[in-house]
Design a protein around this motif. Structure first.
Motif, PDB file in Angstrom:
ATOM      1  N   ARG A 133       5.140  65.998 -86.850  1.00  0.00           N
ATOM      2  CA  ARG A 133       4.541  66.861 -85.886  1.00  0.00           C
ATOM      3  C   ARG A 133       4.498  68.447 -86.565  1.00  0.00           C
ATOM      4  O   ARG A 133       5.474  68.438 -87.064  1.00  0.00           O
ATOM      5  CB  ARG A 133       5.018  66.674 -84.573  1.00  0.00           C
ATOM      6  CG  ARG A 133       6.612  66.982 -84.411  1.00  0.00           C
ATOM      7  CD  ARG A 133       7.020  66.669 -83.006  1.00  0.00           C
ATOM      8  NE  ARG A 133       8.592  67.077 -82.752  1.00  0.00           N
ATOM      9  CZ  ARG A 133       8.824  67.998 -81.918  1.00  0.00           C
ATOM     10  NH1 ARG A 133       8.025  68.917 -80.972  1.00  0.00           N
ATOM     11  NH2 ARG A 133       9.987  68.690 -81.717  1.00  0.00           N
ATOM     12  N   GLN A 134       3.863  69.041 -85.729  1.00  0.00           N
ATOM     13  CA  GLN A 134       3.855  70.474 -86.227  1.00  0.00           C
ATOM     14  C   GLN A 134       3.247  71.238 -85.026  1.00  0.00           C
ATOM     15  O   GLN A 134       2.367  71.046 -84.059  1.00  0.00           O
ATOM     16  CB  GLN A 134       3.074  70.819 -87.367  1.00  0.00           C
ATOM     17  CG  GLN A 134       1.694  70.676 -87.226  1.00  0.00           C
ATOM     18  CD  GLN A 134       0.888  70.869 -88.782  1.00  0.00           C
ATOM     19  OE1 GLN A 134       1.581  70.598 -89.787  1.00  0.00           O
ATOM     20  NE2 GLN A 134      -0.344  71.460 -88.781  1.00  0.00           N
ATOM     21  N   LEU A 135       3.618  72.503 -84.957  1.00  0.00           N
ATOM     22  CA  LEU A 135       2.671  73.680 -84.120  1.00  0.00           C
ATOM     23  C   LEU A 135       2.490  74.946 -84.425  1.00  0.00           C
ATOM     24  O   LEU A 135       3.172  75.487 -85.299  1.00  0.00           O
ATOM     25  CB  LEU A 135       3.982  74.023 -82.959  1.00  0.00           C
ATOM     26  CG  LEU A 135       3.544  74.744 -81.956  1.00  0.00           C
ATOM     27  CD1 LEU A 135       2.731  74.177 -80.891  1.00  0.00           C
ATOM     28  CD2 LEU A 135       4.942  75.461 -80.833  1.00  0.00           C
ATOM     29  N   THR A 136       0.976  75.124 -84.518  1.00  0.00           N
ATOM     30  CA  THR A 136       0.373  76.134 -85.175  1.00  0.00           C
ATOM     31  C   THR A 136       0.316  77.295 -83.963  1.00  0.00           C
ATOM     32  O   THR A 136      -0.167  77.115 -82.760  1.00  0.00           O
ATOM     33  CB  THR A 136      -0.752  75.867 -85.417  1.00  0.00           C
ATOM     34  OG1 THR A 136      -0.615  74.616 -86.430  1.00  0.00           O
ATOM     35  CG2 THR A 136      -1.425  77.028 -86.333  1.00  0.00           C
ATOM     36  N   MET A 137       1.057  78.538 -84.502  1.00  0.00           N
ATOM     37  CA  MET A 137       0.776  79.795 -83.421  1.00  0.00           C
ATOM     38  C   MET A 137      -0.410  80.502 -84.234  1.00  0.00           C
ATOM     39  O   MET A 137      -0.369  80.732 -85.425  1.00  0.00           O
ATOM     40  CB  MET A 137       1.937  80.580 -83.547  1.00  0.00           C
ATOM     41  CG  MET A 137       1.894  81.827 -82.849  1.00  0.00           C
ATOM     42  SD  MET A 137       3.500  82.546 -82.881  1.00  0.00           S
ATOM     43  CE  MET A 137       3.607  83.221 -84.438  1.00  0.00           C
ATOM     44  N   THR A 138      -1.576  81.113 -83.418  1.00  0.00           N
ATOM     45  CA  THR A 138      -2.422  81.957 -83.850  1.00  0.00           C
ATOM     46  C   THR A 138      -2.436  83.292 -82.979  1.00  0.00           C
ATOM     47  O   THR A 138      -2.306  82.978 -81.761  1.00  0.00           O
ATOM     48  CB  THR A 138      -3.854  81.234 -84.153  1.00  0.00           C
ATOM     49  OG1 THR A 138      -4.137  80.612 -82.803  1.00  0.00           O
ATOM     50  CG2 THR A 138      -3.988  80.214 -84.968  1.00  0.00           C
ATOM     51  N   ALA A 139      -2.943  84.218 -83.587  1.00  0.00           N
ATOM     52  CA  ALA A 139      -2.729  85.526 -82.705  1.00  0.00           C
ATOM     53  C   ALA A 139      -4.014  86.280 -82.981  1.00  0.00           C
ATOM     54  O   ALA A 139      -4.598  86.429 -84.028  1.00  0.00           O
ATOM     55  CB  ALA A 139      -1.466  86.247 -82.913  1.00  0.00           C
ATOM     56  N   ASP A 140      -4.289  87.299 -81.955  1.00  0.00           N
ATOM     57  CA  ASP A 140      -5.444  88.069 -81.967  1.00  0.00           C
ATOM     58  C   ASP A 140      -4.772  89.450 -82.715  1.00  0.00           C
ATOM     59  O   ASP A 140      -3.712  89.632 -82.561  1.00  0.00           O
ATOM     60  CB  ASP A 140      -6.111  88.494 -80.588  1.00  0.00           C
ATOM     61  CG  ASP A 140      -6.919  87.375 -80.175  1.00  0.00           C
ATOM     62  OD1 ASP A 140      -7.302  86.395 -81.058  1.00  0.00           O
ATOM     63  OD2 ASP A 140      -7.015  87.562 -78.779  1.00  0.00           O
ATOM     64  N   ALA A 141      -5.663  90.234 -83.203  1.00  0.00           N
ATOM     65  CA  ALA A 141      -5.291  91.578 -83.517  1.00  0.00           C
ATOM     66  C   ALA A 141      -5.229  92.297 -82.157  1.00  0.00           C
ATOM     67  O   ALA A 141      -5.723  91.920 -81.356  1.00  0.00           O
ATOM     68  CB  ALA A 141      -6.296  92.379 -84.127  1.00  0.00           C
ATOM     69  N   PRO A 142      -4.150  93.243 -82.027  1.00  0.00           N
ATOM     70  CA  PRO A 142      -3.328  93.900 -82.992  1.00  0.00           C
ATOM     71  C   PRO A 142      -1.764  93.310 -83.175  1.00  0.00           C
ATOM     72  O   PRO A 142      -0.810  93.955 -83.507  1.00  0.00           O
ATOM     73  CB  PRO A 142      -2.945  95.456 -82.353  1.00  0.00           C
ATOM     74  CG  PRO A 142      -2.974  95.116 -80.999  1.00  0.00           C
ATOM     75  CD  PRO A 142      -3.977  93.835 -80.539  1.00  0.00           C
ATOM     76  N   PHE A 143      -1.829  91.634 -82.840  1.00  0.00           N
ATOM     77  CA  PHE A 143      -0.554  91.035 -83.136  1.00  0.00           C
ATOM     78  C   PHE A 143      -0.638  91.090 -84.837  1.00  0.00           C
ATOM     79  O   PHE A 143      -0.459  89.723 -85.297  1.00  0.00           O
ATOM     80  CB  PHE A 143      -0.454  89.868 -82.663  1.00  0.00           C
ATOM     81  CG  PHE A 143      -0.367  89.931 -81.170  1.00  0.00           C
ATOM     82  CD1 PHE A 143       0.883  90.577 -80.686  1.00  0.00           C
ATOM     83  CD2 PHE A 143      -1.198  89.418 -80.501  1.00  0.00           C
ATOM     84  CE1 PHE A 143       1.028  90.526 -79.149  1.00  0.00           C
ATOM     85  CE2 PHE A 143      -1.134  89.378 -78.857  1.00  0.00           C
ATOM     86  CZ  PHE A 143      -0.019  90.134 -78.424  1.00  0.00           C
ATOM     87  N   ASP A 144      -0.402  92.090 -85.502  1.00  0.00           N
ATOM     88  CA  ASP A 144      -0.502  92.194 -87.112  1.00  0.00           C
ATOM     89  C   ASP A 144       0.857  92.008 -87.721  1.00  0.00           C
ATOM     90  O   ASP A 144       1.136  92.302 -88.792  1.00  0.00           O
ATOM     91  CB  ASP A 144      -1.315  93.414 -87.433  1.00  0.00           C
ATOM     92  CG  ASP A 144      -2.569  93.482 -86.882  1.00  0.00           C
ATOM     93  OD1 ASP A 144      -3.130  92.505 -86.777  1.00  0.00           O
ATOM     94  OD2 ASP A 144      -3.212  94.481 -86.556  1.00  0.00           O
ATOM     95  N   HIS A 145       1.890  91.760 -86.887  1.00  0.00           N
ATOM     96  CA  HIS A 145       3.591  91.667 -87.279  1.00  0.00           C
ATOM     97  C   HIS A 145       4.073  90.373 -86.785  1.00  0.00           C
ATOM     98  O   HIS A 145       3.672  89.962 -85.520  1.00  0.00           O
ATOM     99  CB  HIS A 145       4.246  93.173 -86.899  1.00  0.00           C
ATOM    100  CG  HIS A 145       3.639  94.258 -87.586  1.00  0.00           C
ATOM    101  ND1 HIS A 145       4.147  94.996 -88.383  1.00  0.00           N
ATOM    102  CD2 HIS A 145       2.353  94.849 -86.925  1.00  0.00           C
ATOM    103  CE1 HIS A 145       3.207  95.956 -88.665  1.00  0.00           C
ATOM    104  NE2 HIS A 145       2.313  96.013 -87.615  1.00  0.00           N
ATOM    105  N   MET A 146       4.986  89.950 -87.555  1.00  0.00           N
ATOM    106  CA  MET A 146       5.476  88.549 -87.223  1.00  0.00           C
ATOM    107  C   MET A 146       7.038  88.844 -87.648  1.00  0.00           C
ATOM    108  O   MET A 146       7.483  89.461 -88.544  1.00  0.00           O
ATOM    109  CB  MET A 146       4.882  87.604 -88.100  1.00  0.00           C
ATOM    110  CG  MET A 146       5.614  86.077 -87.911  1.00  0.00           C
ATOM    111  SD  MET A 146       5.082  84.747 -88.834  1.00  0.00           S
ATOM    112  CE  MET A 146       6.060  85.009 -90.347  1.00  0.00           C
ATOM    113  N   VAL A 147       7.714  88.466 -86.582  1.00  0.00           N
ATOM    114  CA  VAL A 147       9.300  88.662 -86.743  1.00  0.00           C
ATOM    115  C   VAL A 147       9.792  87.132 -86.767  1.00  0.00           C
ATOM    116  O   VAL A 147       9.419  86.053 -86.248  1.00  0.00           O
ATOM    117  CB  VAL A 147      10.202  89.162 -85.590  1.00  0.00           C
ATOM    118  CG1 VAL A 147      11.651  88.991 -85.615  1.00  0.00           C
ATOM    119  CG2 VAL A 147       9.706  90.620 -85.194  1.00  0.00           C
TER     120      VAL A 147
END
Length: 331
Positions: A264-278
């Motif tokens: 199994r896996q979970l994919t996270m996608t985001a719109d701009a301006p979520f241009d950074h990832m911690v």
């Protein structure tokens, strides 16, 4: 941040057991929750605890299959979003060095807003209850409005409104974050969400990132540059490969947390301006966070191009909205 052995002997967390949702039946807690459902997916919201997400799971014949680490009972009794499944970050993400910065020629002092931390952390919306708005079986709107109070040490000095629209839609958890500056002056701003994932020995994190913000002992950024974690993330990084609490700039706005042994896996996608990832993956600790954010740590003090530092300025009356989606897949 340091490299750690892939063969660490620390005990690893496994997917949560069914009884870890015992708080759903607690008469003191259950009435404060909002349950969303769509097919076999469930999302449980805790508006009174910082507008947090308490659980995101799938109903299966074997019991709940958790896609995010579920809240603990203590998270409710102590009103602690840090022990929830995820929580919103407004009006900035992560730390502000010494709880101080300068904006528009004015010194902003946030010292005293939370004595647990040496540096201001995650804004203020997560420390307050949120109001429940429009609601359906599969969606809900949560609202927060901040009015500055000069009597409170370190209170955020700008008026703003924030909203989360949380929905189970198309087989995914979809959260749209928005904020409006309702002050009569410009306001520095950033936002994000802070999800925790089940962490096991087989967990892998996949993401296309360009560079990593290296950090000092206070987990505050020093410089943006290469690191072996950048390549490891592209290939599928074990949370045990490095000890991380770092921002990654200019990611592709897509990351996958995989449990290959569980198929199994979970994919996270985001719109701009979520241009950074911690990525927060401490050693000898079962926690794992992969967070979509609009700004790097200490962005109001950081020096560098906007695309590397992130964050923005909302003019009086201006509003910003963006969506993050988590899509589970099995098989």
């Amino acid at each position: 941040m340091r490299d750690v052995s892939l063969n660490s002997n620390r005990p690893l967390a496994t997917a949560a057991a069914p009884n870890e949702l015992a708080w759903l039946d607690d008469p003191a807690i259950a009435p404060t929750l909002v349950m969303l459902q769509a097919g076999s997916l469930r999302a449980v919201l805790a508006p009174a605890v910082g507008g947090a997400l308490a659980a995101f799971y799938e109903v299966t014949p074997e019991g709940p299959l958790h896609w995010l680490r579920p809240a603990t009972s203590a998270a409710f009794t102590e009103r602690d979003p840090l022990r929830m499944a995820s929580f919103p970050l407004f009006p900035y993400c992560n730390r502000i060095r010494d709880a101080r910065f300068e904006f528009d020629g004015v010194a902003i002092d946030l010292a005293g807003n939370d004595t647990r931390f040496a540096h201001a952390l995650h804004g203020n919306a997560w420390r307050h209850p949120w109001r429940v708005g429009a609601r359906t079986e599969s969606s809900v709107d949560l609202h927060f409005e901040h009015e500055p109070d000069s009597r409170i040490p370190g209170d955020w000095p700008f008026r703003y409104r924030a909203q989360q629209r949380i929905a189970l839609s198309g087989g995914a958890l979809v959260i749209t974050l928005s904020a409006q500056n309702v002050d009569d002056r410009p306001m520095p701003f950033g936002m994000g969400h802070h999800p925790y994932y089940p962490r096991t020995a087989a967990t892998r994190v996949h993401a296309d990132v360009r560079a990593m913000w290296h950090a000092d002992a206070d987990v505050l950024p020093t410089h943006l540059g290469p690191h072996r974690a950048v390549d490891a993330l592209r290939e599928g990084m074990s949370p045990d490969a490095f000890e991380l609490d770092n921002n990654f700039a200019n990611w592709s706005r897509e990351a996958t947390i995989a449990w290959p042994d569980e198929h199994r896996q979970l994919t996270m996608t985001a719109d701009a301006p979520f241009d950074h990832m911690v990525v927060y993956a401490p050693a000898d600790d079962p926690q794992l966070c992969v967070e979509p954010v609009t700004n790097t740590t200490d962005c109001f003090n950081a020096v560098g191009p906007r695309e590397q530092v992130g964050g923005c300025v909302l003019q009086a009356g201006e509003e910003l909205a963006a969506t993050v989606k988590w899509t589970p897949q099995r098989g």
